[in-house]
Design an enzyme around this catalytic site. Structure first.
Site, PDB file in Angstrom:
ATOM      1  N   LYS A  69      -3.581  48.636  35.823  1.00  0.00           N
ATOM      2  CA  LYS A  69      -3.217  48.115  34.507  1.00  0.00           C
ATOM      3  C   LYS A  69      -2.353  49.056  33.692  1.00  0.00           C
ATOM      4  O   LYS A  69      -2.585  50.267  33.662  1.00  0.00           O
ATOM      5  CB  LYS A  69      -4.497  47.839  33.707  1.00  0.00           C
ATOM      6  CG  LYS A  69      -5.274  46.663  34.232  1.00  0.00           C
ATOM      7  CD  LYS A  69      -6.541  46.504  33.434  1.00  0.00           C
ATOM      8  CE  LYS A  69      -7.237  45.192  33.761  1.00  0.00           C
ATOM      9  NZ  LYS A  69      -8.429  45.023  32.906  1.00  0.00           N
ATOM     10  N   GLY A 129     -11.295  61.953  33.588  1.00  0.00           N
ATOM     11  CA  GLY A 129     -10.892  61.741  32.194  1.00  0.00           C
ATOM     12  C   GLY A 129     -10.082  62.883  31.611  1.00  0.00           C
ATOM     13  O   GLY A 129      -9.105  62.652  30.889  1.00  0.00           O
ATOM     14  N   GLY A 142      -9.290  59.157  39.845  1.00  0.00           N
ATOM     15  CA  GLY A 142     -10.321  58.825  40.826  1.00  0.00           C
ATOM     16  C   GLY A 142      -9.763  58.098  42.042  1.00  0.00           C
ATOM     17  O   GLY A 142      -9.975  58.512  43.187  1.00  0.00           O
ATOM     18  N   ARG A 162     -17.975  69.459  43.464  1.00  0.00           N
ATOM     19  CA  ARG A 162     -18.093  70.132  42.165  1.00  0.00           C
ATOM     20  C   ARG A 162     -18.939  71.404  42.254  1.00  0.00           C
ATOM     21  O   ARG A 162     -18.659  72.378  41.565  1.00  0.00           O
ATOM     22  CB  ARG A 162     -18.683  69.163  41.133  1.00  0.00           C
ATOM     23  CG  ARG A 162     -17.655  68.127  40.726  1.00  0.00           C
ATOM     24  CD  ARG A 162     -18.216  67.077  39.802  1.00  0.00           C
ATOM     25  NE  ARG A 162     -17.117  66.350  39.163  1.00  0.00           N
ATOM     26  CZ  ARG A 162     -17.268  65.249  38.443  1.00  0.00           C
ATOM     27  NH1 ARG A 162     -18.465  64.746  38.252  1.00  0.00           N
ATOM     28  NH2 ARG A 162     -16.226  64.662  37.896  1.00  0.00           N
TER      29      ARG A 162
HETATM   30  P1  ADP Z   1      -6.700  56.102  39.148  1.00  0.00           P
HETATM   31  O1  ADP Z   1      -8.208  55.940  39.282  1.00  0.00           O
HETATM   32  O2  ADP Z   1      -6.128  56.973  40.222  1.00  0.00           O
HETATM   33  O3  ADP Z   1      -6.307  56.540  37.763  1.00  0.00           O
HETATM   34  P2  ADP Z   1      -6.361  53.279  38.596  1.00  0.00           P
HETATM   35  O4  ADP Z   1      -7.830  53.156  38.384  1.00  0.00           O
HETATM   36  O5  ADP Z   1      -5.490  53.161  37.410  1.00  0.00           O
HETATM   37  O6  ADP Z   1      -6.035  54.647  39.379  1.00  0.00           O
HETATM   38  O7  ADP Z   1      -5.859  52.153  39.600  1.00  0.00           O
HETATM   39  C1  ADP Z   1      -6.360  51.975  40.899  1.00  0.00           C
HETATM   40  C2  ADP Z   1      -6.525  50.520  41.246  1.00  0.00           C
HETATM   41  O8  ADP Z   1      -5.320  49.798  41.105  1.00  0.00           O
HETATM   42  C3  ADP Z   1      -6.947  50.359  42.685  1.00  0.00           C
HETATM   43  O9  ADP Z   1      -8.226  49.751  42.726  1.00  0.00           O
HETATM   44  C4  ADP Z   1      -5.872  49.446  43.289  1.00  0.00           C
HETATM   45  O10 ADP Z   1      -6.397  48.497  44.207  1.00  0.00           O
HETATM   46  C5  ADP Z   1      -5.321  48.760  42.065  1.00  0.00           C
HETATM   47  N1  ADP Z   1      -3.977  48.205  42.326  1.00  0.00           N
HETATM   48  C6  ADP Z   1      -2.872  48.897  42.603  1.00  0.00           C
HETATM   49  N2  ADP Z   1      -1.841  48.057  42.810  1.00  0.00           N
HETATM   50  C7  ADP Z   1      -2.296  46.802  42.654  1.00  0.00           C
HETATM   51  C8  ADP Z   1      -1.708  45.503  42.743  1.00  0.00           C
HETATM   52  N3  ADP Z   1      -0.408  45.331  43.027  1.00  0.00           N
HETATM   53  N4  ADP Z   1      -2.503  44.425  42.511  1.00  0.00           N
HETATM   54  C9  ADP Z   1      -3.806  44.612  42.255  1.00  0.00           C
HETATM   55  N5  ADP Z   1      -4.434  45.806  42.138  1.00  0.00           N
HETATM   56  C10 ADP Z   1      -3.681  46.905  42.341  1.00  0.00           C
HETATM   57 MG    MG Z   2      -9.535  54.334  38.744  1.00  0.00          MG
END
Ligand code: ADP
Ligand code: MG
Length: 395
Positions: free
Chosen positions: A194, A375, A352, A33
């Protein structure tokens, strides 16, 4: 745009930057940053402006907290900038005004944490006016803070001639190329744990993109909604109706949704577990969980990317922190990176864990643009106007 700011010799330019860096035992653990501010800050200083940096640091919630003072960031920033940086212990008021008056053209100073004032997060007009008194111009170079309507990101932009800094402009240009006015067809990869955290992202994307590729834990929720037996996979079964609504909206909008038809499963969530299997999505046993999408799905998705000039990516396709459940994410990321390097794909990614996964795959630098804005990037993916960006457009 900074190009329009004109002659700044001897003028005081307030520059909102992101100095909210991770620190451990007084040392900066990641200076990304700080480096992002350099184009704007060096350009203005070289033009003889008096550069006054506005930023927040941590969550002091309106109190003066020594452990959240930007004094802690001043030496590290000086080191990254390669020239002296003054620290001024307030972002407004008479003391700050007197300190600013002692600065010479070309000087750079960091003003104290804007969140030491309760009015910052309330977008208090009085605080915005008090900060504006210190400057002749305002430049916002902190895209990562632009989803918040705060005094230093929104209010102040209406009080001084306001411009987007170089990092902000680069981010906006990349995002515009990906979803604003993209070359079609557009592919979106949405993964992650999720559906619930990304309902608005999915809802916005189905109306914007031609191919929606769903992976990660959230694919399980869609598969379950479709009646596929997903064993003990992570999923939000109560969101079946939301998932169906998204699939229906995609159908209406002519957006093709891609769910995996082969998957990598295991009985336990561990590195290289003995129960590891790669199977058709309809063969998941009750005691198995889906932890990644399979190689056949990845191959099909790579073919989709080859037909698309534009890609936007948020969320890993599997539980990438644990091997071998990073395989699909790494493979598809490498395909996207190679297509980008060949010049046939504009690839924009953010989030992230997504940034971490692209770094793990060693391809972050090969994407067209990787946003570290967190965010603000997600709210942009949701199609929400960002107050800090909107404020630069008016007056
Ligand atoms: P970002 O931070 O890039 O927006 P998210 O926080 O939404 O991404 O999601 C990342 C998390 O999702 C990771 O910790 C990863 O381990 C988890 N994940 C992805 N696929 C699965 C799965 N099939 N089962 C459990 N966890 C998962
Ligand atoms: Mg995340």
């Amino acid at each position: 745009m900074l190009d329009d700011i004109g002659d700044v010799e001897g003028k005081r330019v307030l520059v909102r930057v992101d100095l909210n860096i991770p620190m451990q035992d007084g040392a900066v653990s990641d200076d990304t940053r700080l480096r992002a501010t350099l184009p704007t800050v060096t350009e203005l200083a070289d033009k003889g402006a008096i550069v006054l940096l506005l930023a927040h640091f941590g969550r002091p919630k309106g109190a003066r907290r020594p452990d959240m003072s930007l004094a802690l960031v001043t030496r590290p920033y000086e080191h990254v900038l390669g020239r002296p940086v003054r620290f001024i212990d307030d972002c407004c008021g008479d003391g700050a005004k007197e300190a600013v008056a002692t600065l010479a053209p070309g000087d750079v100073a960091i003003l104290e944490n804007t969140r030491f004032h309760a009015g910052e997060e309330k977008n208090d007009p009085a605080l915005a006016a008090a900060m504006a008194e210190l400057g002749d111009f305002y430049v916002n170079d902190a895209f990562s803070a632009a989803h918040r309507a705060h005094a230093s990101t929104e209010g102040i932009a209406h009080l001084l001639p306001a411009y987007a800094g170089r990092a902000m402009a680069a981010e906006l240009k990349a995002l515009e190329a990906a979803l604003g006015n993209p070359e079609r067809p557009v592919a979106a990869v949405v993964g992650g744990a999720k559906v619930s955290t990304k309902l608005d992202v999915l809802g916005h994307l189905v109306g914007k993109v031609d191919h929606l590729i769903i992976g990660g834990g959230m694919a399980n929720t869609f598969l379950a909604a479709r009646g596929v037996d997903i064993g003990k996979s992570l999923a939000e079964r109560d969101l079946a109706a939301s998932a169906e609504a998204i699939l229906g909206a995609a159908d209406n909008a002519g957006c093709t949704v891609h769910l995996p038809y082969d998957v990598v499963v295991a009985k336990e969530f561990a590195a290289n577990p003995p129960s590891l299997r790669t199977i058709n999505v309809h063969e998941v046993a009750p005691d198995e969980m889906i932890l990644d999408i399979g190689p056949a799905a990845v191959e099909a998705l790579a073919d989709v990317l080859k037909t698309c000039p534009t890609l936007v990516w948020n969320g890993p396709l599997g539980a990438f922190e644990t091997p071998p459940f990073d395989a699909a994410t790494v493979a598809l990321a490498r395909t996207a990176a190679a297509l980008t390097q060949e010049g046939s794909l504009i690839s924009v990614a953010g989030g992230g864990d997504t940034v971490a996964a692209l770094n793990q795959a060693g391809v972050a630098a090969d994407f067209t643009f990787v946003s570290t804005a967190g965010g603000a990037f997600l709210e942009w993916m949701e199609g929400k106007p960002l107050p800090g960006v909107e404020a630069l457009k008016t007056d």
